[in-house]
Design an enzyme around this catalytic site. Structure first.
Site, PDB file in Angstrom:
ATOM      1  N   GLU A 260       1.194  -1.046   0.019  1.00 55.62           N
ATOM      2  CA  GLU A 260       0.086  -0.184   0.076  1.00 55.62           C
ATOM      3  C   GLU A 260       0.783   1.024   0.426  1.00 55.62           C
ATOM      4  O   GLU A 260       0.730   2.283  -0.410  1.00 55.62           O
ATOM      5  CB  GLU A 260      -0.842  -0.189   1.365  1.00 55.62           C
ATOM      6  CG  GLU A 260      -2.717   0.370   0.805  1.00 55.62           C
ATOM      7  CD  GLU A 260      -3.913   0.429   2.046  1.00 55.62           C
ATOM      8  OE1 GLU A 260      -2.840   0.356   3.160  1.00 55.62           O
ATOM      9  OE2 GLU A 260      -4.148   0.815   1.969  1.00 55.62           O
ATOM     10  N   HIS A 281       6.426 -26.915  -1.236  1.00 51.30           N
ATOM     11  CA  HIS A 281       6.047 -28.269  -1.847  1.00 51.30           C
ATOM     12  C   HIS A 281       4.823 -27.439  -3.005  1.00 51.30           C
ATOM     13  O   HIS A 281       4.176 -28.412  -3.105  1.00 51.30           O
ATOM     14  CB  HIS A 281       5.880 -29.568  -0.877  1.00 51.30           C
ATOM     15  CG  HIS A 281       6.159 -29.492  -0.775  1.00 51.30           C
ATOM     16  ND1 HIS A 281       7.644 -30.780  -0.681  1.00 51.30           N
ATOM     17  CD2 HIS A 281       7.634 -28.744   0.644  1.00 51.30           C
ATOM     18  CE1 HIS A 281       8.172 -31.368   0.402  1.00 51.30           C
ATOM     19  NE2 HIS A 281       8.079 -30.311   0.857  1.00 51.30           N
ATOM     20  N   LYS A 383     -13.219   1.563  -4.355  1.00 44.27           N
ATOM     21  CA  LYS A 383     -14.119   1.366  -3.293  1.00 44.27           C
ATOM     22  C   LYS A 383     -15.473   2.846  -3.713  1.00 44.27           C
ATOM     23  O   LYS A 383     -16.550   2.903  -3.352  1.00 44.27           O
ATOM     24  CB  LYS A 383     -13.542   3.050  -2.221  1.00 44.27           C
ATOM     25  CG  LYS A 383     -12.842   1.824  -1.322  1.00 44.27           C
ATOM     26  CD  LYS A 383     -12.232   3.265   0.242  1.00 44.27           C
ATOM     27  CE  LYS A 383     -11.421   2.638   1.078  1.00 44.27           C
ATOM     28  NZ  LYS A 383     -10.625   3.484   1.795  1.00 44.27           N
TER      29      LYS A 383
HETATM   30  O1  PA5 Z   1      -2.991   1.874   5.804  1.00 44.64           O
HETATM   31  C1  PA5 Z   1      -3.793   2.224   5.718  1.00 44.64           C
HETATM   32  O2  PA5 Z   1      -4.250   3.647   5.758  1.00 44.64           O
HETATM   33  C2  PA5 Z   1      -5.018   1.813   5.263  1.00 44.64           C
HETATM   34  O3  PA5 Z   1      -4.845   0.564   5.018  1.00 44.64           O
HETATM   35  C3  PA5 Z   1      -6.371   1.745   6.317  1.00 44.64           C
HETATM   36  O4  PA5 Z   1      -5.956   1.201   7.565  1.00 44.64           O
HETATM   37  C4  PA5 Z   1      -7.653   1.225   6.008  1.00 44.64           C
HETATM   38  O5  PA5 Z   1      -7.873   1.334   4.983  1.00 44.64           O
HETATM   39  C5  PA5 Z   1      -8.525   1.672   7.067  1.00 44.64           C
HETATM   40  O6  PA5 Z   1      -9.238   2.782   7.077  1.00 44.64           O
HETATM   41  P1  PA5 Z   1      -9.281   3.111   8.061  1.00 44.64           P
HETATM   42  O7  PA5 Z   1      -9.104   3.307   9.347  1.00 44.64           O
HETATM   43  O8  PA5 Z   1     -10.170   5.109   8.498  1.00 44.64           O
HETATM   44  O9  PA5 Z   1     -11.218   2.926   7.995  1.00 44.64           O
END
Ligand code: PA5
Length: 394
Positions: A260, A281, A383
């Site tokens: 990410e 394996h 989203k």
């Molecule tokens: O690393 C990040 O920013 C994302 O993975 C968020 O943690 C994830 O989308 C969850 O977001 P939120 O805490 O706003 O629900």
């Protein structure tokens, strides 16, 4: 103690690894650098809520997705025994949309004493929002509104998001996700710390390990430059390989942290993982013989268990280590450079060290790629469509 071997199974050495200028640039850009501070001011409040929770429930349910649950799960799974009765069970929800999962979970919780921690920095993420709606309904039916409000803990932004007014209206105890810390960098904030403390693990030792990593950045600089150099030589897949399955959630967290943070603008190493020796394996064939695009970051943990194998004249731990070394050797010969990170044991301190080490590397590596490490514009793709589709189908 943790040792790093970035040389034995690599073809080239990296000469210039001083990334302190990038660190300085990062520190000047204060926007999302809060995680670097390792602020421990919440420890007391977290510890006291955790001991209240531990003494008043059988199941602690953590609701969150991505950075809002993966860090806590990584640490808790790594430090939990494989089998045995648990005094307190920690369960997770809100990280997928499975109806079966929610139905089974609610069924399971019927005759348990339950407490809940809903974690969402934005307070608008669909998956935890749906899970929390269902669980709130369940809790209020089971305990009534007043008692439920003592059993629900909210971790969210200090000033915004949909969870905040609800928490205030219902009187849930609230913990703050600092504004300048992104989800995947939030393990050492109330996001990760509350569930970890509820699991009766030492959050102070986690910080102690993280502080050690912060003071010893040379290995982190080397690793960062090494993977950047490998990437420039078309090694576009990094495989986090483990020989201790308890680290499975830890490498999931690593995949999220790097995927990410760095997979954007058509750039970035694709992070994957294997649990060995199981995956030797299956995927092992591809690693050894498939397209040449993989490098490995292998984790080995020494076991405290002294299991002697009469037939082989060795302990099981030694055989596991020999397997790891044999794989590194074979993969190296098959063009997979391999770094080996060895832990003397899985402890809070070692995990804290690794958390800071990899957070730092994800940030530094993003600067090398000239990308923003703390945003995730690609995640909005699905989203936006999903929110539109949900409205259309109404
Ligand atoms: O690393 C990040 O920013 C994302 O993975 C968020 O943690 C994830 O989308 C969850 O977001 P939120 O805490 O706003 O629900």
């Amino acid at each position: 103690m943790i040792t790093f071997d970035f040389k034995k199974y690599h073809y080239n050495e990296i000469e210039d690894t001083d990334l302190s200028d990038i660190k300085e640039r990062f520190l000047k850009d204060k926007k999302m650098s809060g995680w670097y501070e390792l602020d421990q001011s919440c420890v007391e409040a977290i510890s006291s809520a955790a001991s209240y929770i531990r003494n008043n429930c059988d199941v602690f349910l953590v609701i969150g997705i991505g950075g809002s649950y993966m860090g806590a799960k990584a640490v808790i799974d790594a430090l939990s025994p494989y089998y045995g009765e648990k005094k307190l069970e920690i369960l997770f929800a809100g990280y997928q949309l499975s109806s079966d999962y929610m139905a089974d979970l609610i069924d399971y919780l019927q005759d348990k004493e339950v407490m809940v921690n809903v974690i969402s920095k934005s307070g608008t993420t669909l998956e935890p929002a749906i899970a929390f709606d269902l669980i709130l309904e369940f809790m209020e039916q089971k305990y009534g509104e007043d008692e439920s409000s003592k059993r629900i803990f909210v971790t969210t932004d200090e000033k915004s998001g949909e969870l905040l007014p609800l928490a205030n209206q219902k009187g849930f105890q609230r913990f703050v996700v600092p504004d300048n810390i992104g989800g995947r960098f939030s393990v050492l904030t109330p996001v990760g710390l509350l569930p970890i403390a509820v699991a009766d693990l030492s959050i102070k030792s986690l910080f102690a390990g993280a502080l050690q990593a912060k003071e010893n950045l040379e290995e982190c600089y080397y690793y960062t430059m090494l993977r950047h150099e490998l990437y420039n030589r078309n090694k576009v897949i990094e495989s986090f390989d483990i020989y201790e399955p308890k680290l499975a959630s830890f490498v999931e967290w690593l995949k999220q942290l790097f995927g990410e943070s760095q997979g954007k603008e058509g750039k970035g190493i694709f992070p994957v993982s294997t649990i060995n020796t199981r995956d030797l394996h299956s995927l092992g064939q591809y690693y050894q013989d498939g397209i040449d695009m993989i490098f490995s970051t292998t984790f080995f943990v020494h076991s405290d268990e002294d299991i002697y194998l009469e037939k082989y004249g060795k302990t099981l731990d030694t055989v596991n280590k020999l397997a790891m070394e044999s794989v590194a050797q074979a993969h190296f010969e098959g063009h997979i450079p391999t770094s080996i990170i060895t832990l003397d044991t899985i402890s809070e301190e070692n995990l804290g060290y690794l958390i800071f080490f990899f957070e730092m590397s994800a940030m530094l590596g993003s600067y090398l790629l000239k990308i923003n490490y703390y945003d995730q514009p690609g995640v909005n793709g699905y989203k936006d469509i999903l929110h539109r589709r949900i409205k259309e189908d109404e």
